[in-house]
Motif scaffolding. Structure first.
Motif, PDB file in Angstrom:
ATOM      1  N   ASP A 190     -50.733   3.868 -16.481  1.00  0.00           N
ATOM      2  CA  ASP A 190     -51.433   3.771 -17.836  1.00  0.00           C
ATOM      3  C   ASP A 190     -52.456   4.751 -18.259  1.00  0.00           C
ATOM      4  OD1 ASP A 190     -53.286   3.267 -15.908  1.00  0.00           O
ATOM      5  OD2 ASP A 190     -53.544   1.107 -16.267  1.00  0.00           O
ATOM      6  N   GLN A 191     -52.326   5.820 -17.508  1.00  0.00           N
ATOM      7  CA  GLN A 191     -53.457   6.879 -17.821  1.00  0.00           C
ATOM      8  C   GLN A 191     -52.881   8.176 -18.588  1.00  0.00           C
ATOM      9  OE1 GLN A 191     -56.680   6.362 -17.344  1.00  0.00           O
ATOM     10  NE2 GLN A 191     -56.056   4.270 -16.658  1.00  0.00           N
ATOM     11  N   PHE A 192     -53.495   8.850 -19.352  1.00  0.00           N
ATOM     12  CA  PHE A 192     -53.360  10.055 -19.916  1.00  0.00           C
ATOM     13  C   PHE A 192     -54.073  11.153 -18.888  1.00  0.00           C
ATOM     14  CE2 PHE A 192     -51.771   7.825 -23.245  1.00  0.00           C
ATOM     15  CZ  PHE A 192     -50.796   8.607 -23.819  1.00  0.00           C
ATOM     16  N   GLU A 193     -53.375  12.094 -18.483  1.00  0.00           N
ATOM     17  CA  GLU A 193     -53.955  13.128 -17.708  1.00  0.00           C
ATOM     18  C   GLU A 193     -53.566  14.727 -18.157  1.00  0.00           C
ATOM     19  OE1 GLU A 193     -50.533  13.348 -13.951  1.00  0.00           O
ATOM     20  OE2 GLU A 193     -51.885  11.410 -14.236  1.00  0.00           O
ATOM     21  N   ALA A 194     -54.193  15.443 -17.392  1.00  0.00           N
ATOM     22  CA  ALA A 194     -54.173  16.855 -17.921  1.00  0.00           C
ATOM     23  C   ALA A 194     -52.959  17.411 -17.087  1.00  0.00           C
ATOM     24  CB  ALA A 194     -55.292  17.778 -17.823  1.00  0.00           C
ATOM     25  N   PHE A 195     -52.332  18.594 -17.566  1.00  0.00           N
ATOM     26  CA  PHE A 195     -51.097  19.212 -16.871  1.00  0.00           C
ATOM     27  C   PHE A 195     -51.523  20.161 -15.694  1.00  0.00           C
ATOM     28  CE2 PHE A 195     -49.852  19.097 -21.302  1.00  0.00           C
ATOM     29  CZ  PHE A 195     -48.778  18.102 -21.226  1.00  0.00           C
ATOM     30  N   ARG A 196     -50.812  20.195 -14.590  1.00  0.00           N
ATOM     31  CA  ARG A 196     -50.878  20.982 -13.530  1.00  0.00           C
ATOM     32  C   ARG A 196     -49.711  21.320 -12.880  1.00  0.00           C
ATOM     33  NH1 ARG A 196     -50.142  17.683  -8.737  1.00  0.00           N
ATOM     34  NH2 ARG A 196     -49.943  15.706  -9.178  1.00  0.00           N
ATOM     35  N   THR A 197     -49.577  21.866 -11.677  1.00  0.00           N
ATOM     36  CA  THR A 197     -48.418  22.105 -10.921  1.00  0.00           C
ATOM     37  C   THR A 197     -48.454  21.463  -9.744  1.00  0.00           C
ATOM     38  OG1 THR A 197     -49.308  24.159  -9.448  1.00  0.00           O
ATOM     39  CG2 THR A 197     -48.596  24.744 -11.756  1.00  0.00           C
ATOM     40  N   ASP A 198     -47.702  21.665  -8.740  1.00  0.00           N
ATOM     41  CA  ASP A 198     -47.559  20.845  -7.582  1.00  0.00           C
ATOM     42  C   ASP A 198     -48.659  21.153  -6.568  1.00  0.00           C
ATOM     43  OD1 ASP A 198     -45.468  19.484  -8.376  1.00  0.00           O
ATOM     44  OD2 ASP A 198     -44.005  20.479  -7.150  1.00  0.00           O
ATOM     45  N   LEU A 199     -49.489  22.335  -6.888  1.00  0.00           N
ATOM     46  CA  LEU A 199     -50.499  22.901  -6.097  1.00  0.00           C
ATOM     47  C   LEU A 199     -52.004  22.875  -6.753  1.00  0.00           C
ATOM     48  CD1 LEU A 199     -48.881  26.314  -4.436  1.00  0.00           C
ATOM     49  CD2 LEU A 199     -49.375  23.937  -3.501  1.00  0.00           C
ATOM     50  N   SER A 200     -51.963  22.824  -8.106  1.00  0.00           N
ATOM     51  CA  SER A 200     -53.217  23.154  -8.756  1.00  0.00           C
ATOM     52  C   SER A 200     -53.644  21.770  -8.897  1.00  0.00           C
ATOM     53  CB  SER A 200     -52.937  23.895  -9.953  1.00  0.00           C
ATOM     54  OG  SER A 200     -52.202  23.085 -11.032  1.00  0.00           O
ATOM     55  N   ASP A 201     -55.302  21.861  -9.550  1.00  0.00           N
ATOM     56  CA  ASP A 201     -55.829  20.884 -10.109  1.00  0.00           C
ATOM     57  C   ASP A 201     -55.404  20.359 -11.439  1.00  0.00           C
ATOM     58  OD1 ASP A 201     -57.336  20.733  -7.625  1.00  0.00           O
ATOM     59  OD2 ASP A 201     -58.775  22.069  -8.472  1.00  0.00           O
ATOM     60  N   GLN A 202     -55.760  19.078 -11.798  1.00  0.00           N
ATOM     61  CA  GLN A 202     -55.351  18.738 -13.343  1.00  0.00           C
ATOM     62  C   GLN A 202     -56.085  19.609 -14.311  1.00  0.00           C
ATOM     63  OE1 GLN A 202     -55.730  14.661 -14.372  1.00  0.00           O
ATOM     64  NE2 GLN A 202     -55.001  13.910 -12.856  1.00  0.00           N
ATOM     65  N   GLY A 203     -55.596  20.153 -15.364  1.00  0.00           N
ATOM     66  CA  GLY A 203     -56.259  20.937 -16.504  1.00  0.00           C
ATOM     67  C   GLY A 203     -55.827  22.408 -16.079  1.00  0.00           C
ATOM     68  N   ASP A 204     -55.537  22.744 -15.067  1.00  0.00           N
ATOM     69  CA  ASP A 204     -55.196  24.046 -14.686  1.00  0.00           C
ATOM     70  C   ASP A 204     -54.138  24.835 -15.645  1.00  0.00           C
ATOM     71  OD1 ASP A 204     -57.184  24.524 -12.752  1.00  0.00           O
ATOM     72  OD2 ASP A 204     -55.581  24.540 -11.210  1.00  0.00           O
ATOM     73  N   ILE A 205     -53.033  23.939 -16.087  1.00  0.00           N
ATOM     74  CA  ILE A 205     -52.248  24.358 -17.122  1.00  0.00           C
ATOM     75  C   ILE A 205     -53.064  23.763 -18.467  1.00  0.00           C
ATOM     76  CG2 ILE A 205     -50.046  23.892 -18.370  1.00  0.00           C
ATOM     77  CD1 ILE A 205     -48.650  23.661 -15.474  1.00  0.00           C
ATOM     78  N   ASP A 206     -53.601  24.743 -19.250  1.00  0.00           N
ATOM     79  CA  ASP A 206     -54.364  24.367 -20.254  1.00  0.00           C
ATOM     80  C   ASP A 206     -53.636  23.502 -21.309  1.00  0.00           C
ATOM     81  OD1 ASP A 206     -56.670  25.333 -19.224  1.00  0.00           O
ATOM     82  OD2 ASP A 206     -56.839  27.081 -20.433  1.00  0.00           O
ATOM     83  N   TYR A 207     -52.515  23.987 -21.636  1.00  0.00           N
ATOM     84  CA  TYR A 207     -51.520  23.289 -22.677  1.00  0.00           C
ATOM     85  C   TYR A 207     -50.104  23.759 -22.236  1.00  0.00           C
ATOM     86  CZ  TYR A 207     -51.785  28.022 -24.591  1.00  0.00           C
ATOM     87  OH  TYR A 207     -51.903  29.466 -24.906  1.00  0.00           O
ATOM     88  N   ILE A 208     -49.356  23.089 -23.338  1.00  0.00           N
ATOM     89  CA  ILE A 208     -47.832  23.359 -23.306  1.00  0.00           C
ATOM     90  C   ILE A 208     -47.587  23.528 -24.671  1.00  0.00           C
ATOM     91  CG2 ILE A 208     -45.558  22.712 -22.919  1.00  0.00           C
ATOM     92  CD1 ILE A 208     -46.167  21.096 -20.579  1.00  0.00           C
TER      93      ILE A 208
END
Length: 444
Positions: free
Chosen positions: A195-213
């Motif tokens: 039920d949550q929206f979350e920022a993008f990440r990889t299997d290793l990184s923290d949320q938000g490390d992928i700023d955008y797609i």
């Protein structure tokens, strides 16, 4: 762009701040729409359409390792509101989603239902899914800003669970004669079981490390010919490009269609590290530079449809994920409706399809039988560490139940097998998968 000092540029910071204020801006825009409508005082302040969907869903997955097998059942509900345009150009889309557990047994995995930190299934969830502002000044331009579903070549809101996954950001579409142009930039998503929206990440990184797609695309259609070009950038992680061409030739009592596609997938920055794509890339891989191409032929005559496809993956593995937590979109025709998508390094794939429309015997009933085989998938780090073959047979039965408008049933039976020598991460263990859907669509 990121300057040499490592600090985000002013334009990038402004865009990130704008995307992060989506709920506030939408609330403000909705208030303006609700109270500025020029309709009579006795009329509702904002007209539109209201529709809904109920979905009963049941998964039964039987793995070679019995401890991984499980069953999950749930009831998904959605309520969708689409406003009429105010001033012939401004509107809103709103969707409420809910999922209620009906049955669960076996291994705990986030599939139909989410699993909490204690390893227990979530019994229910609800969320505001779509919440988007539409700007449509004319046929030449359409803008949608906020929470929304997406469908492009390489970024799609999957519909194979109780509710779809969502994205938050902005989409622009423009049509100029036979040419269509589109651009998408999103910075958050909501999984199908959450039920949550979350920022993008990889299997290793923290949320938000992928700023955008970001996606840029163009299409061209004239008569029986079609062409589509799309590029996806998962910032500092992956860059993908796809080109698809199609031709349809009508027959007296049917149709023949040819489709060809060419895709590339390359690492695009510091986030592509060993383990960043743990599900499909073998440990030790530090780069990706893959090419994929396919040919597909489909022939339909009256109630019968026959199809064949060939896909070849060259160099490295086609990376399914654009971010952690979802297996991504695989646009090749040899991918499975459910289960592994057969896109290993240097893998050759072929597929045969047989479809039939049984409406002459039972109105609304269609079936598609598919067999797909992949050969020569390699360990993505070193071929000497592993090679594998894999194949699946799949039956897809769909029935629009007569007599009840909007009611339909679907059954997908998927039988997957692999022959692995060594270690090939993209190849999975044997799995027999049954999925049942009962959908009811309605309008108020």
């Amino acid at each position: 762009m990121t300057p040499a000092n490592g600090q985000p540029s002013p334009s990038h910071s402004c865009l990130k701040m704008l995307l992060g204020t989506t709920p506030t801006l939408l609330s403000f825009a909705l208030a303006i729409l609700m109270w500025s409508s020029p309709t009579a005082a006795s009329d509702p302040p904002l007209h539109g359409s209201l529709s809904g969907k109920l979905r009963a869903i049941y998964f039964d997955r039987d793995f070679e390792t019995s401890g991984k097998s499980y069953q999950q059942g749930a009831l998904g509900m959605e309520l969708n509101y689409r406003s009429d345009n105010l001033w012939d150009m401004l509107g809103v889309d709103l969707s409420l989603y809910s999922v209620q557990e009906l049955h669960s047994q076996g291994a705990r995995t986030s599939d139909v239902l989410g699993v909490d930190n204690a390893g227990r299934y979530e019994s229910a969830l609800s969320k505001l899914g779509q919440a988007a502002l539409r700007l449509e000044p004319g046929d030449y331009l359409k803008v949608k800003y906020g929470r929304q579903t997406l469908k492009t070549l390489m970024l799609t809101s999957a519909t194979s669970r109780a509710i779809p996954n969502m994205f938050s950001g902005i989409r622009l579409d423009s049509t100029l004669g036979d040419v269509g142009l589109y651009a998408v930039q999103v910075n958050q998503w909501s999984p199908r079981h959450d039920d949550q929206f979350e920022a993008f990440r990889t299997d290793l990184s923290d949320q938000g490390d992928i700023d955008y797609i970001r996606i840029l695309g163009a299409s061209y259609t004239r008569g029986p010919f079609s062409l589509q070009l799309e590029q996806l950038i998962s910032r500092d992680y992956l860059k993908k490009t796809g080109l698809v061409a199609g031709y349809k030739h009508p027959l007296q009592d049917g149709l023949v269609a040819f489709t060809g596609g060419f895709y590339t997938s390359v690492d695009d920055g510091e986030l592509f590290l060993p383990g960043a794509e743990s599900g499909d890339v073998d440990s030790g891989t530090t780069d990706n530079d893959a090419e994929v191409y396919y040919l597909d032929l489909s022939w339909r005559r009256q109630a019968l449809t026959l199809g064949a496809a060939l896909t070849r993956v060259r160099d490295d593995v086609w990376i399914e994920d654009n971010y952690a937590g979802d297996h991504g979109t695989t646009p090749m025709p040899t991918h499975s409706t459910i289960g592994p998508d057969l896109t290993g390094k240097n893998e050759d794939l072929w597929q045969l399809r047989l479809g039939y429309d049984w409406s002459g015997w039972l109105p609304g009933l269609t079936t598609t039988l598919t067999h797909t085989r992949g050969e020569g998938a390699e360990n993505t780090f070193d071929k000497s560490l592993g090679v594998a073959d894999e194949w699946y047979t799949e039956l897809d039965l769909q029935w629009a139940i007569p007599g009840v408008e909007g009611l339909s049933f679907r059954w997908i039976a998927h039988d997957y097998h692999s022959d692995e020598r060594g270690k090939v991460a993209v190849v999975k263990e044997d799995d027999f998968d049954n999925r049942l859907y009962l959908d009811y669509l309605f309008k108020f």
